[in-house]
Scaffold this motif. Sequence first.
Motif, PDB file in Angstrom:
ATOM      1  N   ALA A  10     -22.369  30.060  40.691  1.00  0.00           N
ATOM      2  CA  ALA A  10     -23.327  30.683  41.609  1.00  0.00           C
ATOM      3  C   ALA A  10     -24.525  31.320  40.914  1.00  0.00           C
ATOM      4  O   ALA A  10     -25.487  31.673  41.566  1.00  0.00           O
ATOM      5  N   GLY A  11     -24.490  31.440  39.582  1.00  0.00           N
ATOM      6  CA  GLY A  11     -25.555  32.181  38.877  1.00  0.00           C
ATOM      7  C   GLY A  11     -26.930  31.525  39.011  1.00  0.00           C
ATOM      8  O   GLY A  11     -27.040  30.340  39.312  1.00  0.00           O
ATOM      9  N   PHE A  12     -27.960  32.306  38.765  1.00  0.00           N
ATOM     10  CA  PHE A  12     -29.341  31.808  38.916  1.00  0.00           C
ATOM     11  C   PHE A  12     -29.757  30.833  37.819  1.00  0.00           C
ATOM     12  O   PHE A  12     -30.672  30.046  38.005  1.00  0.00           O
ATOM     13  N   GLY A  13     -29.155  30.916  36.666  1.00  0.00           N
ATOM     14  CA  GLY A  13     -29.592  30.060  35.551  1.00  0.00           C
ATOM     15  C   GLY A  13     -30.981  30.430  35.073  1.00  0.00           C
ATOM     16  O   GLY A  13     -31.810  29.562  34.787  1.00  0.00           O
ATOM     17  N   THR A  14     -31.243  31.728  34.961  1.00  0.00           N
ATOM     18  CA  THR A  14     -32.610  32.178  34.633  1.00  0.00           C
ATOM     19  C   THR A  14     -33.092  31.669  33.279  1.00  0.00           C
ATOM     20  O   THR A  14     -34.287  31.511  33.071  1.00  0.00           O
ATOM     21  N   ARG A  15     -32.148  31.395  32.353  1.00  0.00           N
ATOM     22  CA  ARG A  15     -32.584  30.923  31.037  1.00  0.00           C
ATOM     23  C   ARG A  15     -33.141  29.501  31.092  1.00  0.00           C
ATOM     24  O   ARG A  15     -33.703  29.010  30.139  1.00  0.00           O
ATOM     25  N   PHE A  16     -32.958  28.830  32.248  1.00  0.00           N
ATOM     26  CA  PHE A  16     -33.469  27.458  32.387  1.00  0.00           C
ATOM     27  C   PHE A  16     -34.629  27.353  33.365  1.00  0.00           C
ATOM     28  O   PHE A  16     -34.988  26.249  33.768  1.00  0.00           O
ATOM     29  N   PRO A  18     -38.385  26.987  34.560  1.00  0.00           N
ATOM     30  CA  PRO A  18     -38.435  26.740  36.002  1.00  0.00           C
ATOM     31  C   PRO A  18     -37.469  25.660  36.502  1.00  0.00           C
ATOM     32  O   PRO A  18     -37.319  25.476  37.690  1.00  0.00           O
ATOM     33  N   LEU A  19     -36.764  24.973  35.587  1.00  0.00           N
ATOM     34  CA  LEU A  19     -35.901  23.865  36.001  1.00  0.00           C
ATOM     35  C   LEU A  19     -34.908  24.276  37.105  1.00  0.00           C
ATOM     36  O   LEU A  19     -34.634  23.519  38.037  1.00  0.00           O
ATOM     37  N   THR A  20     -34.372  25.473  36.988  1.00  0.00           N
ATOM     38  CA  THR A  20     -33.295  25.889  37.888  1.00  0.00           C
ATOM     39  C   THR A  20     -33.801  26.611  39.140  1.00  0.00           C
ATOM     40  O   THR A  20     -33.023  27.210  39.857  1.00  0.00           O
ATOM     41  N   LYS A  21     -35.111  26.516  39.380  1.00  0.00           N
ATOM     42  CA  LYS A  21     -35.625  27.181  40.583  1.00  0.00           C
ATOM     43  C   LYS A  21     -34.979  26.578  41.833  1.00  0.00           C
ATOM     44  O   LYS A  21     -34.586  27.281  42.754  1.00  0.00           O
TER      45      LYS A  21
END
Length: 291
Positions: A10-16, A18-21
């Motif tokens: 469920a995490g945002f994946g902020t380290r990725f 704009p890919l994980t927007k």
Amino acid sequence: MIRKAVIPAAGFGTRFLPLTKAQPKEMLPIVDTPTIQLVVEEAVESGITDILMVIGKSKRAIEEHFDRNFELEQELAEKGKTDLLDQIRHVSEMADIHFIWQKELNGLGDAVSYARSHVGNEPFALLLGDTILESHSGVPVTKQLMDVSEKYQGSVVALEEVPVEKVNRYGIMDGTDQGEGVYRVSDFIEKPEPDQAPSNLAFAGRYVFMPDIFDFLVQTGRGKNNEIQLTDAMRQMAQSRPMFGARIDGKRHDIGNTLDFIKTNIHYALKHPELKGPLSDYIKALVGTLP
Ligand code: G1P
């Protein structure tokens, strides 16, 4: 016999960004396969038949990946691409896969607590959706933990030795060696600074829990990073229940950051029958051009 697994994704994946927007980091490819499919395969190869994924916003691609795609199946059938057809059918038939939405992203402990009614009163496996564990022996890491749990009759966390300067990225264990890579846990600490860490044995993203973990999660307040930490519930549990750590026979590939993600892809591509030759040639030529 453990039948059920929970996969938080469920995490945002902020380290990725704009890919994980708009797409989940768990769908990031390892060569041609989404990371989360490899995680599901590990669970299935360990004997799991029922999987609950805890997902959040922008995670619909995960649901679609594990659903059937009749139009695509028909297209492949008409073109006689039976290998591909078998592969994509296999994805949706591997296990009974269920989904639940984590309404607010309040941390890993909160995500796991959503699984309570689905799991019920049985032990279960927990596999983090952004980590691949490559077994060295051929026995999947989740199965390794199940075997330890059965032998020692308690919850078990997978452990991997990490360099001391990296302990602040992981949950860390304190405990006594029981032999054969198994530790009886006395305490856990989430992401300690190196000088506060009781060991360099870090959680490796796989767990087997007795169902009473849910009782401890209910009582767990916010901890590190103002999130409900699974590690804090485990810490309470270890005070009154036997808890164990097991060194994994394998290697962790953490795809949660870009450098490790790229390295993991190169690692697996160099094992791929069609890619390993041309990729090795490319890398050899590249090395000659490096400063
Ligand atoms: C989570 C857990 C941590 C564990 C890590 C393993 O942290 O909280 O205890 O060591 O996964 O990958 P995260 O990576 O979600 O910050």
